[in-house]
Design a protein around this motif. Structure first.
Motif, mmCIF file in Angstrom:
data_model
loop_
_atom_site.group_PDB
_atom_site.id
_atom_site.type_symbol
_atom_site.label_atom_id
_atom_site.label_comp_id
_atom_site.label_asym_id
_atom_site.label_seq_id
_atom_site.Cartn_x
_atom_site.Cartn_y
_atom_site.Cartn_z
ATOM 1 N N VAL A 32 0.861 -1.182 0.000
ATOM 2 C CA VAL A 32 0.000 0.000 0.000
ATOM 3 C C VAL A 32 0.898 1.234 0.000
ATOM 4 O O VAL A 32 1.786 1.360 0.841
ATOM 5 N N GLU A 33 0.685 2.137 -0.945
ATOM 6 C CA GLU A 33 1.442 3.396 -0.995
ATOM 7 C C GLU A 33 0.518 4.524 -0.562
ATOM 8 O O GLU A 33 -0.535 4.732 -1.161
ATOM 9 N N THR A 34 0.906 5.248 0.492
ATOM 10 C CA THR A 34 0.130 6.369 1.003
ATOM 11 C C THR A 34 0.992 7.616 0.881
ATOM 12 O O THR A 34 2.135 7.632 1.346
ATOM 13 N N ARG A 92 1.277 -4.201 4.658
ATOM 14 C CA ARG A 92 2.590 -3.585 4.470
ATOM 15 C C ARG A 92 2.470 -2.431 3.496
ATOM 16 O O ARG A 92 1.542 -2.386 2.678
ATOM 17 N N GLY A 93 3.402 -1.504 3.582
ATOM 18 C CA GLY A 93 3.330 -0.379 2.673
ATOM 19 C C GLY A 93 4.379 0.672 2.951
ATOM 20 O O GLY A 93 5.357 0.436 3.658
ATOM 21 N N ALA A 94 4.139 1.849 2.380
ATOM 22 C CA ALA A 94 5.047 2.979 2.545
ATOM 23 C C ALA A 94 4.244 4.260 2.672
ATOM 24 O O ALA A 94 3.274 4.473 1.950
ATOM 25 N N GLY A 127 8.020 8.937 -8.102
ATOM 26 C CA GLY A 127 7.522 9.133 -9.460
ATOM 27 C C GLY A 127 7.651 7.923 -10.363
ATOM 28 O O GLY A 127 7.134 7.920 -11.482
ATOM 29 N N ALA A 128 8.311 6.886 -9.895
ATOM 30 C CA ALA A 128 8.524 5.696 -10.730
ATOM 31 C C ALA A 128 7.253 4.864 -10.809
ATOM 32 O O ALA A 128 6.402 4.913 -9.931
ATOM 33 N N ASP A 134 9.523 -2.039 -5.581
ATOM 34 C CA ASP A 134 10.430 -1.648 -6.661
ATOM 35 C C ASP A 134 10.875 -0.194 -6.551
ATOM 36 O O ASP A 134 11.847 0.201 -7.187
ATOM 37 N N LYS A 135 10.162 0.630 -5.778
ATOM 38 C CA LYS A 135 10.472 2.051 -5.664
ATOM 39 C C LYS A 135 11.416 2.373 -4.506
ATOM 40 O O LYS A 135 11.913 3.475 -4.404
#
Length: 148
Positions: A32-34, A92-94, A127-128, A134-135
Motif C-alpha cells: 500500500v502506498e500512502t 505492508r506499505g510505505a 515518481g517511478a 520496486d520504488k
C-alpha cells in the motif's frame, strides 16, 4: 514391467491426492502506498532514520506515521512499514513524502490495535512506476518494532 507401470500409476495418484488435500500457501498482502499530507511535526513516538536522507516516527495516539525528507537528492523520503497480527504479516506499505527537502508530513494508518508494527526510514522513487517494493532505493539498517 506391468507391475512397475501399475506401481508408478498408483504412486502418482497418491501424490496427486495428497497434494490436492493441502491448503494453498497464503499470498503476502499487497503493498500500500500512502502519500503524506499536511504539515505534521516529526518529533515524537518511535522513530527510524536513514542518516541525513529520511527521518520518521510512529505516533501511537492516532496511528500516524510522520516523516521528513532531509536531502535534496532527487528522491522522496518514505517510512516503509509492516503490520503483523499474531506473528503473521497482515499489511505492508510505505508512507511517502514527495514534496521536497525539509517538508514534514504524515499518513494516518489506522493499524489494528495490539498488532506489531515495524518501520524503516528509506529513500524512495515516488515518481517511478511499479509496486512499492520496486520504488525503495535504500533504507536505514535498523527497523523499529512496537505495538500499535
Amino acid at each position: 514391467m506391468k507391475f512397475r507401470t501399475l506401481l508408478a500409476s498408483v504412486m502418482t495418484g497418491l501424490a496427486v491426492a495428497v497434494t490436492a488435500g493441502q491448503a494453498p500457501a497464503s499470498a503476502a498482502p499487497a503493498w500500500v502506498e500512502t502519500i503524506a499530507s499536511g504539515t505534521r511535526a516529526v518529533d515524537g513516538g518511535v522513530c527510524a532514520s536513514l542518516d541525513f536522507v529520511a527521518f520518521g516516527c510512529f505516533e501511537r495516539d492516532g496511528d500516524v506515521l510522520t516523516l521528513v525528507d532531509e536531502a535534496a537528492d532527487g528522491h522522496s523520503a518514505a517510512i516503509v512499514w509492516q503490520n503483523f497480527v499474531d506473528g503473521a504479516l497482515y499489511r505492508r506499505g510505505a508512507c511517502v513524502e514527495k514534496r521536497g527537502k525539509d517538508v514534514q508530513g504524515g499518513c494516518n494508518m489506522n493499524f489494528k490495535e495490539g498488532s506489531e508494527i515495524q518501520i524503516k526510514a528509506c529513500s524512495y522513487e515516488a515518481g517511478a512506476s511499479g509496486n512499492v517494493a520496486d520504488k525503495i532505493v535504500t533504507c536505514g539498517l535498523s527497523s523499529r518494532a512496537f505495538k500499535a
